[in-house]
Design an enzyme around this catalytic site. Structure first.
Site, PDB file in Angstrom:
ATOM      1  N   ASP A  40      86.174 105.080 134.786  1.00 15.92           N
ATOM      2  CA  ASP A  40      84.799 104.692 134.899  1.00 15.92           C
ATOM      3  C   ASP A  40      84.077 106.093 134.297  1.00 15.92           C
ATOM      4  OD1 ASP A  40      82.075 103.554 135.198  1.00 15.92           O
ATOM      5  OD2 ASP A  40      83.088 101.931 135.179  1.00 15.92           O
ATOM      6  N   GLN A  93      82.927 102.297 118.817  1.00 16.57           N
ATOM      7  CA  GLN A  93      83.243 102.598 117.371  1.00 16.57           C
ATOM      8  C   GLN A  93      83.858 104.370 117.345  1.00 16.57           C
ATOM      9  OE1 GLN A  93      80.151 102.648 114.029  1.00 16.57           O
ATOM     10  NE2 GLN A  93      80.343 104.363 115.332  1.00 16.57           N
ATOM     11  N   TYR A 144      67.394 107.343 126.754  1.00 18.79           N
ATOM     12  CA  TYR A 144      68.692 107.693 126.328  1.00 18.79           C
ATOM     13  C   TYR A 144      68.959 108.793 125.760  1.00 18.79           C
ATOM     14  CZ  TYR A 144      72.309 108.135 122.482  1.00 18.79           C
ATOM     15  OH  TYR A 144      73.338 108.643 122.174  1.00 18.79           O
ATOM     16  N   THR A 183      73.652 113.512 120.293  1.00 20.87           N
ATOM     17  CA  THR A 183      73.530 112.641 119.135  1.00 20.87           C
ATOM     18  C   THR A 183      71.475 113.613 119.226  1.00 20.87           C
ATOM     19  OG1 THR A 183      71.885 110.741 119.577  1.00 20.87           O
ATOM     20  CG2 THR A 183      71.542 112.118 121.788  1.00 20.87           C
ATOM     21  N   SER A 227      74.953 103.566 125.112  1.00 24.29           N
ATOM     22  CA  SER A 227      74.209 104.189 123.347  1.00 24.29           C
ATOM     23  C   SER A 227      73.134 104.340 122.900  1.00 24.29           C
ATOM     24  CB  SER A 227      75.538 104.637 122.671  1.00 24.29           C
ATOM     25  OG  SER A 227      76.177 103.652 121.988  1.00 24.29           O
ATOM     26  N   GLU A 281      69.273 111.889 118.631  1.00 23.41           N
ATOM     27  CA  GLU A 281      68.178 111.550 119.480  1.00 23.41           C
ATOM     28  C   GLU A 281      66.755 112.736 120.289  1.00 23.41           C
ATOM     29  OE1 GLU A 281      66.327 108.331 119.636  1.00 23.41           O
ATOM     30  OE2 GLU A 281      67.464 107.126 117.766  1.00 23.41           O
ATOM     31  N   LYS A 313      70.888 112.466 127.327  1.00 24.89           N
ATOM     32  CA  LYS A 313      71.815 113.372 126.182  1.00 24.89           C
ATOM     33  C   LYS A 313      71.215 114.448 126.205  1.00 24.89           C
ATOM     34  CE  LYS A 313      74.982 110.235 124.516  1.00 24.89           C
ATOM     35  NZ  LYS A 313      76.504 110.803 124.532  1.00 24.89           N
ATOM     36  N   ALA A 317      81.917 108.426 125.623  1.00 24.84           N
ATOM     37  CA  ALA A 317      81.474 107.236 126.537  1.00 24.84           C
ATOM     38  C   ALA A 317      80.292 107.227 127.372  1.00 24.84           C
ATOM     39  CB  ALA A 317      82.324 106.503 127.839  1.00 24.84           C
ATOM     40  N   ALA A 318      79.648 106.062 126.457  1.00 27.65           N
ATOM     41  CA  ALA A 318      77.657 105.919 126.934  1.00 27.65           C
ATOM     42  C   ALA A 318      77.117 105.384 127.022  1.00 27.65           C
ATOM     43  CB  ALA A 318      77.327 107.476 125.573  1.00 27.65           C
TER      44      ALA A 318
END
Length: 379
Positions: A74, A28, A167, A143, A100, A145, A171, A97-98
């Site tokens: 990668d 996204q 996650y 993030t 997520s 989070e 992060k 990239a993650a």
């Protein structure tokens, strides 16, 4: 500490096009960022994984653009990252990239750690090994989070972190290793602490997109019911297309700093659900509490939304609310002049109403899709 990036001699005295490298370009955020940077005149490079299944639908319209290039690599493969970064020699790297998905991180914690934590280190070290520490600026997608079991509301750049999922823990390593490389090697690398950002390109297993797709399918008779987790969870939701501009602004800043990217507004999952169904032509009334809460169609009395324990996380973050004051003050990025919460929900539902209307899958496939959305096989 003095950083050597205030003025780039390469671009001050030549007409060279800036080169940007995006990890997670097929996602996204990556697809919106690629569009944004191409409009800015960048030469945009993206890293994609080899796959026998085509997953590039978000960037299909960009392929063939003279300034858009894709490379195989990668986040779990240091050699591939070294090769791509050494070949492209970018002026800016956006590490988006993650793995997520928070719920998936409970099911696949080791993979999440390898990509979301060690993957950040691989990018930073590749830049260093390629001799680009003085010329390459790095943006790390962090993030909200990180705040997890929140210690203050709203959250800003100085709020203590208390990660509450595999996650978020992964992060958090990414955030701190960026800070360490910035201070240890004088690199221009920084993190954008993004609060929830959604769009019509959001993956279909994320709660917001799951809601808008279900509203569209129920409105068109292709799904019976939507199952959700904690309807009272509070989030700060913005439009992903607006947020990529702030990512870019962070790397144009005169010094590397971390910024919260948020709207400064807070809404519940229940409110998102109510608005989504309303834009699909259905007015919901919520009755009951916690796991017994239901969303009922006021016109027909049908139960369309139910709470399922399958969607409760082992440790759940319930109160995220960002304070974007620093970004407004130092970057000139004002979320109040961009897409509102109501507009965001409306555009997502409009997209999914159109998507559902043209679906031509077999009845068997539709049944299976409805089943995994409802029963929680995909969370």
């Amino acid at each position: 500490m003095r950083h050597r990036f205030t003025d780039s001699p390469i671009h001050r005295f030549t007409n060279m096009i800036k080169k940007a490298l995006i990890t997670g370009v097929t996602g996204q955020d990556g697809s919106y960022l690629a569009e944004f940077l191409l409009d800015k005149g960048y030469d945009v490079h993206g890293i994609i994984r080899r796959s026998s299944v085509d997953y590039r639908e978000r960037i299909a319209h960009l392929e063939g653009h003279k300034n858009f290039h894709l490379h195989y690599g990668d986040m779990g493969d240091s050699m591939s990252l070294l090769q791509v970064i050494g070949k492209v020699r970018p002026d800016e790297i956006y590490n988006l990239a993650a793995q997520s998905h928070v719920q998936v991180s409970f099911d696949a914690p080791e993979f999440t750690a390898d990509v979301d934590a060690t993957g950040v280190l691989r990018v930073l070290e590749a830049v260093r090994q390629c001799g680009l520490t003085e010329t390459c600026r790095i943006y790390q997608a962090s993030t909200s989070e990180l705040y997890g079991k929140v210690e203050e509301v709203p959250q800003n750049e100085n709020t203590p972190f208390h990660p509450y999922s595999p996650y978020a823990v992964a992060k958090l390593y990414g955030f701190w290793i960026v800070k360490e490389y910035r201070e240890a090697y004088n690199m221009f690398c920084c993190s954008g602490i993004l609060f929830n950002h959604e769009s019509e390109r959001r993956g279909e297993t994320f709660v917001t997109r799951k809601i808008t797709l279900a509203a569209a399918r129920i409105a068109q008779g292709k799904q019976d019911k939507l199952y959700l987790g904690n309807l009272s969870s509070l989030r700060d939701w913005g439009y992903a297309k607006d947020y990529v501009e702030c990512m870019w602004l962070i790397l144009q800043h005169d010094k590397p700093e971390d910024f919260v990217i948020a709207t400064g507004e807070q809404h519940s999952v229940r409110e998102f659900c109510y608005l989504a169904f309303k834009h699909a032509g259905i007015e919901l009334e919520f009755v009951g509490e916690e796991e017994n809460e239901k969303g009922i169609d006021k016109a027909t009395g049908r139960v369309l939304v139910e709470v399922s324990p399958d969607f409760y996380r082992p440790t759940d973050v319930v109160n995220l609310w960002g304070d974007p004051t620093k970004a407004k003050r130092e970057l000139g990025w004002d979320p109040t002049k961009r897409t509102s919460f109501s507009q965001l929900v409306e555009l997502m539902v409009k997209h999914d109403m159109e998507k559902v209307a043209v679906e031509r899958a077999s009845e068997h496939v539709r049944t299976n899709l409805a089943e995994y959305l409802e029963k929680g096989i995909v969370k």
